[in-house]
Design an enzyme around this catalytic site. Structure first.
Site, PDB file in Angstrom:
ATOM      1  N   GLU A 245      -7.568  -0.149  -0.863  1.00  0.00           N
ATOM      2  CA  GLU A 245      -8.301  -1.162  -1.224  1.00  0.00           C
ATOM      3  C   GLU A 245      -8.004  -2.282  -0.059  1.00  0.00           C
ATOM      4  O   GLU A 245      -7.482  -2.056   0.745  1.00  0.00           O
ATOM      5  CB  GLU A 245      -8.169  -2.030  -2.528  1.00  0.00           C
ATOM      6  N   LYS A 247      -6.922  -5.310   1.966  1.00  0.00           N
ATOM      7  CA  LYS A 247      -5.889  -6.669   1.261  1.00  0.00           C
ATOM      8  C   LYS A 247      -6.453  -7.709   1.727  1.00  0.00           C
ATOM      9  O   LYS A 247      -6.800  -8.465   2.727  1.00  0.00           O
ATOM     10  CB  LYS A 247      -4.795  -6.301   2.330  1.00  0.00           C
ATOM     11  N   ARG A 252      -2.828 -14.747  -5.192  1.00  0.00           N
ATOM     12  CA  ARG A 252      -2.689 -13.719  -6.314  1.00  0.00           C
ATOM     13  C   ARG A 252      -2.793 -14.571  -7.461  1.00  0.00           C
ATOM     14  O   ARG A 252      -2.240 -15.717  -7.672  1.00  0.00           O
ATOM     15  CB  ARG A 252      -1.234 -13.276  -6.234  1.00  0.00           C
ATOM     16  N   GLU A 296      -6.752 -11.047  -6.992  1.00  0.00           N
ATOM     17  CA  GLU A 296      -6.736 -11.959  -6.051  1.00  0.00           C
ATOM     18  C   GLU A 296      -8.007 -12.981  -5.836  1.00  0.00           C
ATOM     19  O   GLU A 296      -9.017 -12.424  -6.084  1.00  0.00           O
ATOM     20  CB  GLU A 296      -6.547 -11.319  -4.508  1.00  0.00           C
ATOM     21  N   LYS A 414       1.307  -2.037   2.030  1.00  0.00           N
ATOM     22  CA  LYS A 414       0.267  -2.851   2.629  1.00  0.00           C
ATOM     23  C   LYS A 414       0.284  -2.535   4.170  1.00  0.00           C
ATOM     24  O   LYS A 414       1.319  -2.367   4.801  1.00  0.00           O
ATOM     25  CB  LYS A 414       0.438  -4.516   2.582  1.00  0.00           C
TER      26      LYS A 414
END
Length: 556
Positions: A245, A247, A252, A296, A414
């Site tokens: 996905e 970032k 958040r 997010e 990440k």
């Protein structure tokens, strides 16, 4: 339990060096506590008065606390503040301060844990024009009824830092030992309830009290975190294929919905529903199910590209002018996980199953795009796409991973551009707290601008306890001024500092700030004249913006 006994317990734990000894000492005490005292004792032991998810907040700052203590001691607040500046520990300073004053009001009562908790509840409930006065009166009464020794721990508790070296893991294992249950069962209950005080009450019932627990709307859950440092080939070698996905450079959030009511919580589990109403409206209309969603919030500019995360962060903190801010900035939720739906707790399902449920729950409009990939080349291409679109990089997720609240682990990784470093001079510091109470906790860094030092950022991350002691020895004789909790140094020591991004910021004299600054090392080999200049910092900032606009140069 009387608060005096709690204070003695804290002192005994503070004197312990080993985690196992601390765990055992706590476990011996727990079975003797009443059902009323047990959750209070557990929370107090961790330096908390209310659970993290509770909307109750004490709202007591240091100044109000010092004012109350000074009143009890019958002297001026400035004398207490001076002592705190010298000791670097408000709790110890208050103990010493009260011990030197003859105060006949001491010991008029010996408050219990429940009475201290009730007083804190009254403070948290105070509101309106007289709230400050009401809080002050309650504080005066509290400190007037405890000994100077007890005041050390009462002050630390009110300030939210008990400084006895007790972490969540130690308390978790103590609960398990006290009630003969498995630590994993206590941990699982903690993930669902997000309150070790309540978990301890459940554990008193044995294993039966810890099973069949479920999370529920409006009781926020700690968010699962990602780690850095693992490479794309390593993730693929470990899992074969991974979910990939974008970032996002956002903030958040956790979305809770039951019926037509919704609430939004920040990463700190603070409710921010009123600050970002459009997010709640969007997701409330996106599903008919009762849910807890994880995602997010990103800000989108007029050109359709994401804006820096500070833009969203400012909205999360805003209390007034919401309508105008909403018109000026477009906020969009990107949801990537689901923890609960229609009475069913989903955190123990594998990620791929949660994703399938999520896709069937909210539809595509606010669903974070995802691809399941098995080759490094395919991941690299998506990484390039993410960077070109102005995102931070990509997230790689183990398809079989469970949702582990509050855990930063290898199941979510990440991938971002390599961290750059700067050489900056240290011009000041703040005294530390907790384990860092007798050392400097964070350091103020500066670049060079035509012979003048311009502050750029503070750094506290990446410094071990041993290094903190070494740095204290290095800096203690270089203090040229001190005010409150801050000190000013002669600018002679250079830090190499890693960072994720250079950002525009009015908070520092240079006009810039570092996102996620991290201490790397002291550069003994460099002269102050060789540190980063404001001009070179500006050049780095502009080059960074160019990369984000679609011409990235990086190493995977």
């Amino acid at each position: 339990m009387q608060f005096s006994i709690f204070a003695q317990t804290c002192a005994a734990l503070e004197a312990q060096n080993g985690r196992l000894e601390m765990k055992h000492a706590i476990s011996v005490i727990l079975p003797s506590l009443s059902g009323e005292d047990l959750p209070i004792f557990i929370r107090f032991l961790m330096g908390k008065i209310f659970p993290d998810w509770s909307p109750q907040k004490l709202g007591i700052g240091p100044n109000l606390l010092y004012e109350a203590v000074a009143y009890v001691a019958g002297t001026k607040k400035t004398a207490l503040v001076d002592l705190i500046n010298r000791t670097g520990d408000a709790g110890l300073a208050i103990e010493q301060f009260l011990a030197t004053k003859e105060q006949t009001a001491f010991f008029t009562e010996d408050p219990s844990l429940a009475e201290v908790y009730a007083a804190c509840t009254r403070i948290a409930a105070s509101a309106g024009g007289r709230s400050q006065r009401e809080r002050l009166l309650v504080l005066r009464q509290l400190f007037g009824n405890v000994s100077p020794f007890e005041a050390r721990y009462l002050a630390r508790l009110i300030l939210g830092e008990l400084r006895i070296g007790i972490g969540e893991g130690t308390v978790r294992d103590a609960i398990a030992e006290a009630y003969t249950v498995e630590p994993a069962q206590v941990e699982h209950a903690m993930q669902a309830l997000n309150d070790l005080g309540e978990v301890a009450l459940r554990a008193r019932e044995g294993e039966e009290g810890l099973i069949h627990l479920s999370i529920a709307p409006f009781r926020p859950v700690k968010m699962m975190l990602a780690q850095a440092g693992t490479t794309i080939p390593e993730m693929l070698a470990a899992h074969g294929e991974v979910a990939v996905e974008f970032k996002y450079d956002g903030t958040r959030f956790q979305f809770h919905k039951e019926g037509k009511t919704c609430r939004i919580y920040s990463r700190k589990l603070e409710e921010v529903t009123d600050a970002v109403p459009e997010v709640g409206e969007a997701l409330l209309g996106a599903t008919d199910h009762d849910v807890i969603l994880d995602g997010e919030v990103i800000a989108i500019g007029a050109d359709g590209r994401p804006l820096p995360f500070q833009t969203v962060l400012r909205r999360f903190r805003r209390k007034h002018g919401i309508a105008a801010a909403r018109e000026a900035i477009t906020l969009v939720p990107r949801v990537f996980d689901i923890l609960y739906r229609d009475g069913e707790t989903l955190i123990d399902l594998p990620f791929q199953s949660r994703r399938a449920i999520l896709s069937a729950t909210i539809g595509p409009e606010y669903l974070a795009p995802q691809q399941v990939l098995s080759s490094a080349e395919a991941v690299d291409l998506l990484y390039l796409e993410a960077m070109a679109e102005g995102h931070e990089g990509v997230m790689l997720k183990d398809l079989l991973s469970l949702y582990s609240p509050g855990v930063r682990g290898k199941h979510w990784v990440k991938i971002k551009p390599e961290v750059e470093t700067l050489d900056l001079v240290v011009i000041g510091a703040e005294w530390g707290e907790g384990r860092r109470a007798r050392t400097f906790g964070s350091f103020l860094l500066a670049c060079l601008d035509q012979g003048v030092f311009r502050a750029v950022s503070k750094v506290a991350t990446g410094i071990s306890d041993e290094q903190l002691q070494e740095l204290y020895t290095l800096f203690k004789d270089q203090v040229i001024a001190e005010s409150g909790n801050t000190v000013t140094f002669e600018p002679t020591v250079i830090f190499e500092v890693g960072y994720a991004e250079i950002q525009k910021s009015p908070s520092y004299e240079s006009g810039y700030a570092l996102r996620f600054p991290r201490f790397v090392q002291v550069r003994d080999d460099k002269a102050v004249e060789e540190i980063e200049t404001l001009e070179s910092l500006t050049t780095r900032y502009l080059a960074q913006k160019t990369q984000a606009n679609g011409q990235p140069e990086f190493t995977l």
